[in-house]
Scaffold this motif. Structure first.
Motif, PDB file in Angstrom:
ATOM      1  N   THR A  95      36.463   2.460  23.876  1.00  0.00           N
ATOM      2  CA  THR A  95      37.173   3.277  22.894  1.00  0.00           C
ATOM      3  C   THR A  95      38.440   2.598  22.380  1.00  0.00           C
ATOM      4  O   THR A  95      38.900   2.913  21.288  1.00  0.00           O
ATOM      5  CB  THR A  95      37.528   4.642  23.499  1.00  0.00           C
ATOM      6  OG1 THR A  95      38.271   4.434  24.705  1.00  0.00           O
ATOM      7  CG2 THR A  95      36.285   5.442  23.800  1.00  0.00           C
ATOM      8  N   LEU A  98      37.572   0.434  19.186  1.00  0.00           N
ATOM      9  CA  LEU A  98      36.995   1.089  18.014  1.00  0.00           C
ATOM     10  C   LEU A  98      38.017   1.142  16.891  1.00  0.00           C
ATOM     11  O   LEU A  98      39.193   1.174  17.159  1.00  0.00           O
ATOM     12  CB  LEU A  98      36.524   2.497  18.383  1.00  0.00           C
ATOM     13  CG  LEU A  98      35.323   2.558  19.301  1.00  0.00           C
ATOM     14  CD1 LEU A  98      35.036   3.995  19.678  1.00  0.00           C
ATOM     15  CD2 LEU A  98      34.109   1.921  18.695  1.00  0.00           C
ATOM     16  N   PRO A  99      37.653   1.168  15.651  1.00  0.00           N
ATOM     17  CA  PRO A  99      36.339   1.142  15.022  1.00  0.00           C
ATOM     18  C   PRO A  99      35.842  -0.264  14.688  1.00  0.00           C
ATOM     19  O   PRO A  99      34.742  -0.431  14.198  1.00  0.00           O
ATOM     20  CB  PRO A  99      36.559   1.943  13.744  1.00  0.00           C
ATOM     21  CG  PRO A  99      37.962   1.616  13.359  1.00  0.00           C
ATOM     22  CD  PRO A  99      38.702   1.473  14.664  1.00  0.00           C
ATOM     23  N   ILE A 102      32.176  -1.481  16.087  1.00  0.00           N
ATOM     24  CA  ILE A 102      30.950  -0.692  15.903  1.00  0.00           C
ATOM     25  C   ILE A 102      29.782  -1.556  15.450  1.00  0.00           C
ATOM     26  O   ILE A 102      28.656  -1.381  15.912  1.00  0.00           O
ATOM     27  CB  ILE A 102      31.192   0.470  14.914  1.00  0.00           C
ATOM     28  CG1 ILE A 102      32.113   1.485  15.575  1.00  0.00           C
ATOM     29  CG2 ILE A 102      29.899   1.122  14.489  1.00  0.00           C
ATOM     30  CD1 ILE A 102      32.499   2.631  14.699  1.00  0.00           C
TER      31      ILE A 102
END
Length: 135
Positions: A95, A98-99, A102
């Motif tokens: 986490t 991210l992003p 992805i």
């Protein structure tokens, strides 16, 4: 020179009593450089070639963590299916990256990401029937 002064100097370099050897200078051992040379020779035997222009390497672990290398030195031997990644690594949670990460995720990690997103939606987002009346 004075005889007593010489005896005092000679006595400070002996390890034991009279008739023992003088102490030798202890050399500092450099084991890490020896290990590095051995590793480099093994890698060279594999016939790896450097791959320029690699900005980051992410290694995904099953427990949801990622080993992240920023600006690593990457070498590869396609024939031996061997890749060598060297540099400073940091273990981070999925986490945290991210992003921007992805597009690097495989199908098994996307399912984990969907579970994480479902957990956040249930806890953090309040139920709203109408956006016009919500405060």
């Amino acid at each position: 020179m004075d005889v007593e002064k010489l005896k005092k100097l000679a006595g400070s370099v002996r390890m034991g009593g009279k008739g023992t050897m003088r102490r030798k200078h202890k050399a500092a051992h450099k084991t890490t450089s020896n290990d590095d040379k051995r590793l480099e020779s093994t890698v060279k035997r594999l016939g790896v070639q450097p791959i320029p222009g690699v900005e980051e390497v992410n290694i995904f672990i099953d427990d949801g963590n990622v080993i992240h290398y920023g600006n690593p030195a990457v070498k590869a031997s396609i024939a031996a299916n061997t890749y060598v990644v060297s540099g400073n690594s940091v273990t981070k949670k999925l986490t945290d990256l991210l992003p921007g990460i992805i597009n690097q995720l495989g199908p098994e990690h996307l399912n984990n990401l969907k579970k994480l997103a479902g957990g956040y939606q249930d806890e953090d987002v309040p139920n709203v029937e109408s956006f016009e009346t919500a405060d």
